[in-house]
Motif scaffolding. Structure first.
Motif, PDB file in Angstrom:
ATOM      1  N   GLU A  82       0.828  -1.216   0.000  1.00 62.31           N
ATOM      2  CA  GLU A  82       0.000   0.000   0.000  1.00 62.31           C
ATOM      3  C   GLU A  82       0.858   1.261   0.000  1.00 62.31           C
ATOM      4  OE1 GLU A  82      -3.223   0.150  -0.725  1.00 62.31           O
ATOM      5  OE2 GLU A  82      -2.973  -2.012  -0.958  1.00 62.31           O
ATOM      6  N   LYS A  85       2.155   1.790  -3.473  1.00 57.33           N
ATOM      7  CA  LYS A  85       1.107   2.334  -4.337  1.00 57.33           C
ATOM      8  C   LYS A  85       0.934   3.827  -4.105  1.00 57.33           C
ATOM      9  CE  LYS A  85      -1.612  -1.906  -4.840  1.00 57.33           C
ATOM     10  NZ  LYS A  85      -2.886  -2.573  -4.500  1.00 57.33           N
ATOM     11  N   LYS A  86       0.993   4.233  -2.849  1.00 57.52           N
ATOM     12  CA  LYS A  86       0.861   5.657  -2.499  1.00 57.52           C
ATOM     13  C   LYS A  86       2.011   6.462  -3.103  1.00 57.52           C
ATOM     14  CE  LYS A  86       0.432   8.644   1.538  1.00 57.52           C
ATOM     15  NZ  LYS A  86       0.404   8.693   3.008  1.00 57.52           N
ATOM     16  N   ARG A  89       1.372   6.852  -6.816  1.00 52.88           N
ATOM     17  CA  ARG A  89       0.323   7.839  -7.111  1.00 52.88           C
ATOM     18  C   ARG A  89       0.855   9.259  -6.991  1.00 52.88           C
ATOM     19  NH1 ARG A  89      -2.962   4.214  -4.159  1.00 52.88           N
ATOM     20  NH2 ARG A  89      -2.697   5.423  -2.262  1.00 52.88           N
ATOM     21  N   LYS A  90       1.796   9.477  -6.089  1.00 52.21           N
ATOM     22  CA  LYS A  90       2.380  10.804  -5.890  1.00 52.21           C
ATOM     23  C   LYS A  90       3.537  11.069  -6.850  1.00 52.21           C
ATOM     24  CE  LYS A  90       1.100  11.301  -1.061  1.00 52.21           C
ATOM     25  NZ  LYS A  90       1.592  11.635   0.280  1.00 52.21           N
TER      26      LYS A  90
END
Length: 138
Positions: A82, A85-86, A89-90
């Motif tokens: 997770e 993934k964060k 995304r950034k």
């Protein structure tokens, strides 16, 4: 108490090549520090290298090269699936112990770090082991 990254790797058949490489490079201290630390590794990733590569890297005269390859697979911080993934995304990259920045890409449910697919995550007392499908060579 929970095991640290090195203790988990030592007790795992799928990380035996990682343990041998870490011992040959004499960098056990990296995997036992307080962390948090993220390590990317699995035997199958080493097995995917051309025949003889691992044996050659384990030779004492190749210690510096082996150390660089291994520390490229270690990142300060705790990056489970997770968290990776964060970061993706950034648009952030993962900073490694070698000073390299590795790109994180999400493709559907799959997460890749520098092209290596994350196959699973093992939580440890001092961080995370992300099981990958290949060795990251820049």
């Amino acid at each position: 108490s929970a095991k640290n990254i090195l203790q988990v790797a030592v007790g795992s058949d799928v990380h035996s090549t990682l343990v041998a490489a870490v011992q040959a490079a004499q960098i056990e201290h990296i995997l036992v520090n307080a962390g948090p630390l993220t390590v990317l590794a699995i035997n199958d990733a080493f097995a995917a290298l051309p025949a003889g590569t691992v044996e050659n890297l384990l030779k004492p005269e190749n210690k510096a090269t082996l150390t660089t390859i291994l520390t490229r697979h270690a990142a300060p911080g705790s990056f489970n699936l997770e968290a990776l993934k964060k970061e993706a995304r950034k648009g952030r990259k993962i900073y490694t112990a070698t000073g390299d920045y590795l790109e994180v890409v999400v493709d559907g449910e799959d997460v890749f770090v520098a092209g290596a697919k994350i196959l699973g995550t093992i939580q440890t007392s001092n961080g995370v082991i992300n099981v990958v499908d290949k060795v990251i060579l820049l």
